[in-house]
Design an enzyme around this catalytic site. Structure first.
Site, PDB file in Angstrom:
ATOM      1  N   PRO A  88     -20.721  34.381   2.244  1.00 47.05           N
ATOM      2  CA  PRO A  88     -19.285  34.581   1.970  1.00 47.05           C
ATOM      3  C   PRO A  88     -19.040  35.111   0.559  1.00 47.05           C
ATOM      4  O   PRO A  88     -17.982  35.692   0.286  1.00 47.05           O
ATOM      5  CB  PRO A  88     -18.692  33.181   2.135  1.00 47.05           C
ATOM      6  CG  PRO A  88     -19.678  32.409   2.932  1.00 47.05           C
ATOM      7  CD  PRO A  88     -21.023  32.991   2.610  1.00 47.05           C
ATOM      8  N   GLU A 115     -24.031  24.939   3.875  1.00 53.10           N
ATOM      9  CA  GLU A 115     -23.094  25.387   2.840  1.00 53.10           C
ATOM     10  C   GLU A 115     -23.622  26.596   2.085  1.00 53.10           C
ATOM     11  O   GLU A 115     -22.893  27.257   1.358  1.00 53.10           O
ATOM     12  CB  GLU A 115     -22.770  24.250   1.874  1.00 53.10           C
ATOM     13  CG  GLU A 115     -21.862  23.182   2.474  1.00 53.10           C
ATOM     14  CD  GLU A 115     -20.557  23.762   3.014  1.00 53.10           C
ATOM     15  OE1 GLU A 115     -19.792  24.324   2.229  1.00 53.10           O
ATOM     16  OE2 GLU A 115     -20.326  23.667   4.237  1.00 53.10           O
ATOM     17  N   ARG A 153     -26.303  52.166  14.857  1.00 49.61           N
ATOM     18  CA  ARG A 153     -25.615  53.287  15.511  1.00 49.61           C
ATOM     19  C   ARG A 153     -25.565  54.532  14.641  1.00 49.61           C
ATOM     20  O   ARG A 153     -25.264  55.615  15.130  1.00 49.61           O
ATOM     21  CB  ARG A 153     -24.214  52.870  15.975  1.00 49.61           C
ATOM     22  CG  ARG A 153     -23.261  52.526  14.876  1.00 49.61           C
ATOM     23  CD  ARG A 153     -21.914  52.092  15.418  1.00 49.61           C
ATOM     24  NE  ARG A 153     -21.185  53.185  16.041  1.00 49.61           N
ATOM     25  CZ  ARG A 153     -20.604  54.175  15.369  1.00 49.61           C
ATOM     26  NH1 ARG A 153     -20.689  54.208  14.062  1.00 49.61           N
ATOM     27  NH2 ARG A 153     -19.952  55.119  16.004  1.00 49.61           N
ATOM     28  N   ASP A 168     -17.275  59.953  12.001  1.00 46.86           N
ATOM     29  CA  ASP A 168     -16.411  60.296  10.885  1.00 46.86           C
ATOM     30  C   ASP A 168     -15.075  59.572  10.946  1.00 46.86           C
ATOM     31  O   ASP A 168     -14.312  59.626   9.995  1.00 46.86           O
ATOM     32  CB  ASP A 168     -16.160  61.800  10.853  1.00 46.86           C
ATOM     33  CG  ASP A 168     -17.439  62.559  10.536  1.00 46.86           C
ATOM     34  OD1 ASP A 168     -17.458  63.770  10.739  1.00 46.86           O
ATOM     35  OD2 ASP A 168     -18.407  61.913  10.099  1.00 46.86           O
TER      36      ASP A 168
HETATM   37  C1  9D3 Z   1     -16.874  24.861   1.893  1.00 43.54           C
HETATM   38  C2  9D3 Z   1     -16.829  26.223   1.352  1.00 43.54           C
HETATM   39  N1  9D3 Z   1     -17.261  27.236   2.329  1.00 43.54           N
HETATM   40  C3  9D3 Z   1     -16.725  28.539   1.872  1.00 43.54           C
HETATM   41  C4  9D3 Z   1     -15.451  28.880   2.544  1.00 43.54           C
HETATM   42  C5  9D3 Z   1     -18.709  27.315   2.347  1.00 43.54           C
HETATM   43  C6  9D3 Z   1     -19.304  28.127   3.426  1.00 43.54           C
HETATM   44  C7  9D3 Z   1     -18.590  28.590   4.522  1.00 43.54           C
HETATM   45  C8  9D3 Z   1     -19.230  29.330   5.516  1.00 43.54           C
HETATM   46  C9  9D3 Z   1     -20.627  28.416   3.339  1.00 43.54           C
HETATM   47  C10 9D3 Z   1     -21.259  29.132   4.337  1.00 43.54           C
HETATM   48  C11 9D3 Z   1     -20.558  29.580   5.417  1.00 43.54           C
HETATM   49  C12 9D3 Z   1     -21.238  30.341   6.491  1.00 43.54           C
HETATM   50  N2  9D3 Z   1     -20.906  31.744   6.436  1.00 43.54           N
HETATM   51  C13 9D3 Z   1     -21.817  32.701   6.248  1.00 43.54           C
HETATM   52  O1  9D3 Z   1     -22.972  32.389   6.114  1.00 43.54           O
HETATM   53  C14 9D3 Z   1     -21.396  34.073   6.145  1.00 43.54           C
HETATM   54  C15 9D3 Z   1     -20.100  34.678   6.246  1.00 43.54           C
HETATM   55  C16 9D3 Z   1     -18.794  34.132   6.456  1.00 43.54           C
HETATM   56  O2  9D3 Z   1     -18.567  32.930   6.624  1.00 43.54           O
HETATM   57  N3  9D3 Z   1     -17.750  34.996   6.488  1.00 43.54           N
HETATM   58  C17 9D3 Z   1     -17.888  36.332   6.330  1.00 43.54           C
HETATM   59  N4  9D3 Z   1     -19.072  36.888   6.119  1.00 43.54           N
HETATM   60  C18 9D3 Z   1     -20.153  36.050   6.068  1.00 43.54           C
HETATM   61  S1  9D3 Z   1     -21.712  36.542   5.792  1.00 43.54           S
HETATM   62  C19 9D3 Z   1     -22.335  35.039   5.914  1.00 43.54           C
END
Ligand code: 9D3
Length: 262
Positions: A88, A115, A153, A168
């Site tokens: 995230p 987390e 793709r 495009d």
């Molecule tokens: C408690 C705080 N959380 C942040 C909002 C921690 C947290 C949330 C979700 C930690 C890891 C995750 C799992 N998400 C991913 O691994 C992840 C992700 C996502 O949640 N949203 C958008 N892109 C991605 S890429 C990896």
């Protein structure tokens, strides 16, 4: 393109590669894909991959040792590949990043869980951090699939159209025009007449106008960010004049109305 994906859910990745366009890309040799199970590198009878966070708090953290060992194993399979972490905290994924990633011969893709991963593993091993958007997933796997799908793709031979004019759509900052197939009438709704006319030039023009209209209606931010062609400027001016005419002819828009008619 070779994808080596580190995950605690290798079956999920395999199902993704075993179906649809991804499977065709594998069969055509456009991609090779392999999952590395992080749990295989965990110690002890229970093969634990997570642990409690130092400093306390809720949730668990991915342990550094199994993840580091998994990355080292992946490097043997793809020695020069950058390590991409789905997190995230990463840069927002877009079509330009997909194109940049597609230029690499191989990618090592790390799917975080819990987390997150221990910070030290990130510092030591991760080259690129990617998020797919501002919403909360349960882990990196679905995000990794989105990234690999978008990259695959773009590779030569995957979609068949080698010149890839279709790709495009987003680079040129326009949404796609509407699509229709048979029957010509479906539950009382008809297909725009021009598409049935066989007039190729008029069809092309209609599609460019429809793409512009849909972009204006659904994603006006793309028009502000992008550059308008001369044809698009002309269309917008025509619509603008037409809208002004409609407003001027509307009841209550004349002199004496509260707004003064705009
Ligand atoms: C408690 C705080 N959380 C942040 C909002 C921690 C947290 C949330 C979700 C930690 C890891 C995750 C799992 N998400 C991913 O691994 C992840 C992700 C996502 O949640 N949203 C958008 N892109 C991605 S890429 C990896």
């Amino acid at each position: 393109m070779k994808f080596v994906v580190l995950t605690i859910f290798p079956e999920l990745m395999q199902a993704f590669w075993d179906n649809g366009i991804m499977r065709r890309a594998v069969d055509a040799g456009a991609i090779a894909a392999e999952a590395v199970n992080i749990r295989d590198f965990a110690e002890g009878r229970h093969k634990v991959t997570d642990d409690r966070p130092y400093g306390g708090g809720c949730g668990m953290v991915m342990k550094p040792e199994p993840l580091a060992a998994a990355v080292r194993a992946a490097r043997h399979k793809a020695p020069a590949a950058p390590v991409v972490l789905l997190t995230p905290q990463g840069r927002r994924f877009d079509q330009e990043m997909a194109q940049q990633l597609a230029a690499h011969p191989a990618l090592i893709v790390v799917c975080g869980r819990y987390e997150g991963i221990d910070e030290r593993v990130g510092e030591q091993f991760v080259d690129i951090e990617i998020s797919i958007g501002d919403f909360v997933l349960t882990g990196g796997e679905v995000a990794a699939m989105a990234v690999m799908d978008a990259v695959t793709r773009l590779l030569p031979g995957v979609l068949g159209n080698e010149d890839s004019a279709e790709q495009d759509s987003f680079c040129h900052q326009r949404l796609d025009h509407a699509h229709y197939t048979r029957p010509p009438e479906f539950e009382g709704r008809t297909v725009p007449e021009v598409l049935l006319s066989g007039h190729h030039d008029r069809i092309i023009q209609w599609r460019r106008a429809d793409a512009l209209l849909r972009t204006f209606a659904k994603r006006p931010d793309l028009l502000r960010a992008g550059t308008l062609s001369a044809e698009e400027m002309a269309l917008l001016r025509t619509w603008h004049r037409e809208i002004e005419r409609i407003i001027r002819s509307a009841p209550g828009s004349g002199a004496g109305s509260p707004s003064g008619g705009g």
